[in-house]
Scaffold this active site. Structure first.
Site, PDB file in Angstrom:
ATOM      1  N   ASN A 157     -11.559  -5.088 -44.927  1.00  0.00           N
ATOM      2  CA  ASN A 157      -9.575  -5.253 -43.683  1.00  0.00           C
ATOM      3  C   ASN A 157      -7.909  -4.411 -44.724  1.00  0.00           C
ATOM      4  O   ASN A 157      -7.528  -5.005 -45.592  1.00  0.00           O
ATOM      5  CB  ASN A 157      -9.479  -6.506 -43.133  1.00  0.00           C
TER       6      ASN A 157
ATOM      7  N   LYS B  44      -6.181  -3.195 -44.253  1.00  0.00           N
ATOM      8  CA  LYS B  44      -4.571  -3.556 -42.998  1.00  0.00           C
ATOM      9  C   LYS B  44      -3.982  -1.958 -43.466  1.00  0.00           C
ATOM     10  O   LYS B  44      -3.947  -1.072 -43.114  1.00  0.00           O
ATOM     11  CB  LYS B  44      -3.660  -4.515 -43.659  1.00  0.00           C
TER      12      LYS B  44
ATOM     13  N   HIS C 152      -6.209 -10.314 -34.805  1.00  0.00           N
ATOM     14  CA  HIS C 152      -6.119 -10.892 -36.202  1.00  0.00           C
ATOM     15  C   HIS C 152      -5.340 -11.691 -36.436  1.00  0.00           C
ATOM     16  O   HIS C 152      -4.764 -11.582 -35.369  1.00  0.00           O
ATOM     17  CB  HIS C 152      -5.905  -9.786 -37.101  1.00  0.00           C
TER      18      HIS C 152
ATOM     19  N   GLU D 147      -2.716 -11.062 -38.378  1.00  0.00           N
ATOM     20  CA  GLU D 147      -1.876 -10.643 -38.054  1.00  0.00           C
ATOM     21  C   GLU D 147      -1.351 -10.282 -36.720  1.00  0.00           C
ATOM     22  O   GLU D 147       0.214  -9.720 -36.126  1.00  0.00           O
ATOM     23  CB  GLU D 147      -1.781  -9.703 -38.970  1.00  0.00           C
TER      24      GLU D 147
ATOM     25  N   GLU E 215     -10.984 -17.386 -40.239  1.00  0.00           N
ATOM     26  CA  GLU E 215      -9.774 -16.610 -41.477  1.00  0.00           C
ATOM     27  C   GLU E 215      -8.527 -17.603 -40.891  1.00  0.00           C
ATOM     28  O   GLU E 215      -8.153 -17.284 -40.522  1.00  0.00           O
ATOM     29  CB  GLU E 215      -9.530 -15.371 -41.211  1.00  0.00           C
TER      30      GLU E 215
ATOM     31  N   GLY F  54      -3.451 -13.884 -47.954  1.00  0.00           N
ATOM     32  CA  GLY F  54      -2.940 -13.174 -48.501  1.00  0.00           C
ATOM     33  C   GLY F  54      -2.076 -14.321 -49.107  1.00  0.00           C
ATOM     34  O   GLY F  54      -1.209 -14.266 -49.666  1.00  0.00           O
TER      35      GLY F  54
ATOM     36  N   SER G 265      -7.944 -15.000 -48.615  1.00  0.00           N
ATOM     37  CA  SER G 265      -8.162 -14.933 -49.891  1.00  0.00           C
ATOM     38  C   SER G 265      -9.551 -14.851 -50.670  1.00  0.00           C
ATOM     39  O   SER G 265     -10.108 -15.570 -51.980  1.00  0.00           O
ATOM     40  CB  SER G 265      -6.870 -16.072 -50.944  1.00  0.00           C
TER      41      SER G 265
ATOM     42  N   GLY H  93      -9.594  -9.325 -47.751  1.00  0.00           N
ATOM     43  CA  GLY H  93      -8.280  -8.410 -47.125  1.00  0.00           C
ATOM     44  C   GLY H  93      -7.827  -7.770 -48.372  1.00  0.00           C
ATOM     45  O   GLY H  93      -8.344  -6.769 -49.077  1.00  0.00           O
TER      46      GLY H  93
END
Ligand code: 13P
Length: 255
Positions: free
Chosen positions: A9, A11, A96, A98, A170, A176, A215, A236
């Site tokens: 991903n 992003k 997701h 986010e 996730e 992150g 991560s 990510g």
């Protein structure tokens, strides 16, 4: 047997030049990994370019989001499932954390997008995950159950999962942050998801691929992917480096 799957991903990262450079490096690095499905999910503006760049390889391309309306129509700024397919996408990430946290996507909207994506012919990747305070208060399973049940409540959601849809667990606190769920923490939630799928419809539990995200790096992918119910990863930051992403894909093959 579930075929391992690793998806990157990207992003809101990259440029025309960096996308081409990443794929040019990634293609030879994963060319021999026939036992794992590999996908990259660039920003929508680079999808056409990346689809072109991966041609001749087994790397598939996915979107990061889609509109909850099939369209076409007056939905300014949105991208439909049909458009993602038209560009050559096979996958699309849905829900997701986010999108949920920053853009207000709730369980019902995510479930609607998930069904729409599958019905249009995409393979949706449904993201589930708890916040740090939810984990700390012992609410992890309740949160995951609520997010998953929104999809299982829709006949189209069950159909998608019985077909080829993918789930990604996730934990939000691991995204992150450099904090990874331990292999056992991740396995426990993956097993919980699989049991819930199975309870909803016999046979559903065993077939669905459940990826771990948060991560994942080249040096911890192996121990995570070794767990029984972890079928690969949604990556990510480490998917922005071809060598790191290729090493993670190799860890999935070795599962
Ligand atoms: P990181 O691998 O950067 O933690 O991101 C995980 C993620 O959100 C993938 O969708």
């Amino acid at each position: 047997m579930r075929r391992p799957f690793v998806a990157g991903n990207w992003k809101m990262n990259g440029s025309k030049a960096s996308a081409d450079a990443l794929i040019a490096e990634l293609k030879p690095a994963v060319a021999s990994l026939a036992a794992v499905d590999i996908a990259v999910c660039p920003s929508a503006v680079y999808i056409a370019q990346v689809v072109n760049a991966v041609s001749g390889s087994a790397i598939a391309v996915g979107g990061q989001n889609l509109c909850d309306q099939a369209g076409p129509g007056a939905f300014t700024g949105e991208i439909s499932a049909a458009m993602l397919l038209d560009l050559g996408c096979r996958y699309v990430i849905v829900g997701h954390s986010e999108r949920r946290a920053l853009y207000g996507e709730d369980d019902a909207l995510v479930a609607a997008k998930f069904v729409l994506a599958h019905e249009a012919g995409l393979v949706p990747i449904l993201c589930l995950g708890e916040l740090l305070e939810e984990r700390q208060s012992g609410a992890t399973e309740a949160v995951i159950a609520r997010q998953l049940d929104a999809v299982l409540a829709l006949p189209g959601g069950v159909r998608a999962l019985a077909d080829n849809a993918v789930i990604a667990y996730e934990p939000v606190w691991a995204i992150g942050t450099g904090l990874t769920a331990s292999p056992q923490q991740a396995q426990d939630v993956h097993a919980f998801i699989r049991q819930r799928l199975q309870a909803s419809q016999a046979g559903l539990g065993e077939g669905v691929r459940i990826l771990y995200g948060g991560s994942v790096k080249a040096d911890n992918a192996g121990e995570l992917f070794a767990m029984t119910d972890i079928d690969g990863g949604l990556i990510g930051g480490a998917s922005l480096q071809a060598n790191d992403f290729a090493a993670i894909c190799l860890s999935a093959v070795e599962k």
